[in-house]
Scaffold this motif. Structure first.
Motif, PDB file in Angstrom:
ATOM      1  N   SER A   3       0.850  -1.196   0.000  1.00 11.96           N
ATOM      2  CA  SER A   3       0.000   0.000   0.000  1.00 11.96           C
ATOM      3  C   SER A   3       0.884   1.243   0.000  1.00 11.96           C
ATOM      4  CB  SER A   3      -0.903   0.004   1.237  1.00 11.96           C
ATOM      5  OG  SER A   3      -0.124   0.189   2.400  1.00 11.96           O
ATOM      6  N   GLN A   4       0.294   2.357  -0.381  1.00 14.64           N
ATOM      7  CA  GLN A   4       1.034   3.622  -0.354  1.00 14.64           C
ATOM      8  C   GLN A   4       1.458   3.944   1.077  1.00 14.64           C
ATOM      9  OE1 GLN A   4       1.848   5.509  -3.244  1.00 14.64           O
ATOM     10  NE2 GLN A   4       3.281   6.263  -1.734  1.00 14.64           N
ATOM     11  N   LYS A   5       0.599   3.648   2.027  1.00 16.49           N
ATOM     12  CA  LYS A   5       0.925   3.891   3.429  1.00 16.49           C
ATOM     13  C   LYS A   5       2.162   3.098   3.844  1.00 16.49           C
ATOM     14  CE  LYS A   5      -0.873   3.421   8.087  1.00 16.49           C
ATOM     15  NZ  LYS A   5      -1.977   2.953   8.920  1.00 16.49           N
ATOM     16  N   ARG A   7       4.572   1.987   1.907  1.00 11.43           N
ATOM     17  CA  ARG A   7       5.748   2.548   1.231  1.00 11.43           C
ATOM     18  C   ARG A   7       6.203   3.823   1.913  1.00 11.43           C
ATOM     19  NH1 ARG A   7       3.640   1.674  -4.841  1.00 11.43           N
ATOM     20  NH2 ARG A   7       2.549   3.528  -4.217  1.00 11.43           N
ATOM     21  N   TYR A   8       5.271   4.705   2.261  1.00 11.15           N
ATOM     22  CA  TYR A   8       5.626   5.930   2.984  1.00 11.15           C
ATOM     23  C   TYR A   8       6.251   5.598   4.337  1.00 11.15           C
ATOM     24  CZ  TYR A   8       2.836   8.975  -0.160  1.00 11.15           C
ATOM     25  OH  TYR A   8       2.339   9.689  -1.230  1.00 11.15           O
TER      26      TYR A   8
END
Length: 147
Positions: A3-5, A7-8
């Motif tokens: 998820s983007q979360k 990765r961040y």
């Protein structure tokens, strides 16, 4: 897919690991250096503070730092905290198992067997790597197996 979360979160923790024992890192510095939206980063770092992975320091000279040495933070754990599972399909999850809809009985499903093997290999690799390990942005390409 991550998820983007997730990765961040990994990028923010890598940034904090690069600055380990150098003092607090300001949220704006992390957001700018890692190209993470400030509001999203605030939520992520708050969650990581609740999980005991980062320490939040308030005030003018405040910021964030790792609560643990980078060598004690494994990539597998980061992904599990943010995503919940390393499995690509619900029936291959070791911690959040769910039976797949519209599938064969699990005892007969070879796809599930393949995904369990892949999940275990992925977990083994991610649980060996910590934030202290150097990660090359362009790792060498593994040789193709000969048939």
């Amino acid at each position: 897919m991550l998820s983007q979360k997730t990765r961040y979160t990994i990028r923010a923790l890598q940034h904090l690991a690069d600055n380990y024992l150098k003092g607090c890192v300001r949220l704006d510095e992390i957001a700018t250096a890692q190209n993470i939206p400030r509001k999203f980063l605030t939520v992520i770092l708050s969650e990581l503070a609740r999980d005991g992975i980062v320490i939040s320091h308030r005030g003018r000279s405040g910021g964030y730092e790792l609560a643990l040495p980078p060598v004690d933070i494994r990539y597998g754990d980061i992904i599990r905290i943010t995503r919940g599972s390393l499995a690509l399909v619900p029936c291959a999850s070791r911690n959040a198992h769910e039976t797949c809809a519209n599938c064969l009985p699990e005892a007969e499903c070879r796809l599930r067997g393949l995904m369990l093997t892949l999940r275990d290999e992925t977990a083994n690799m991610l649980d060996r790597l910590t934030l202290a390990d150097p990660v090359d942005p362009e790792p060498p390409v593994l040789a193709e197996p000969e048939y």
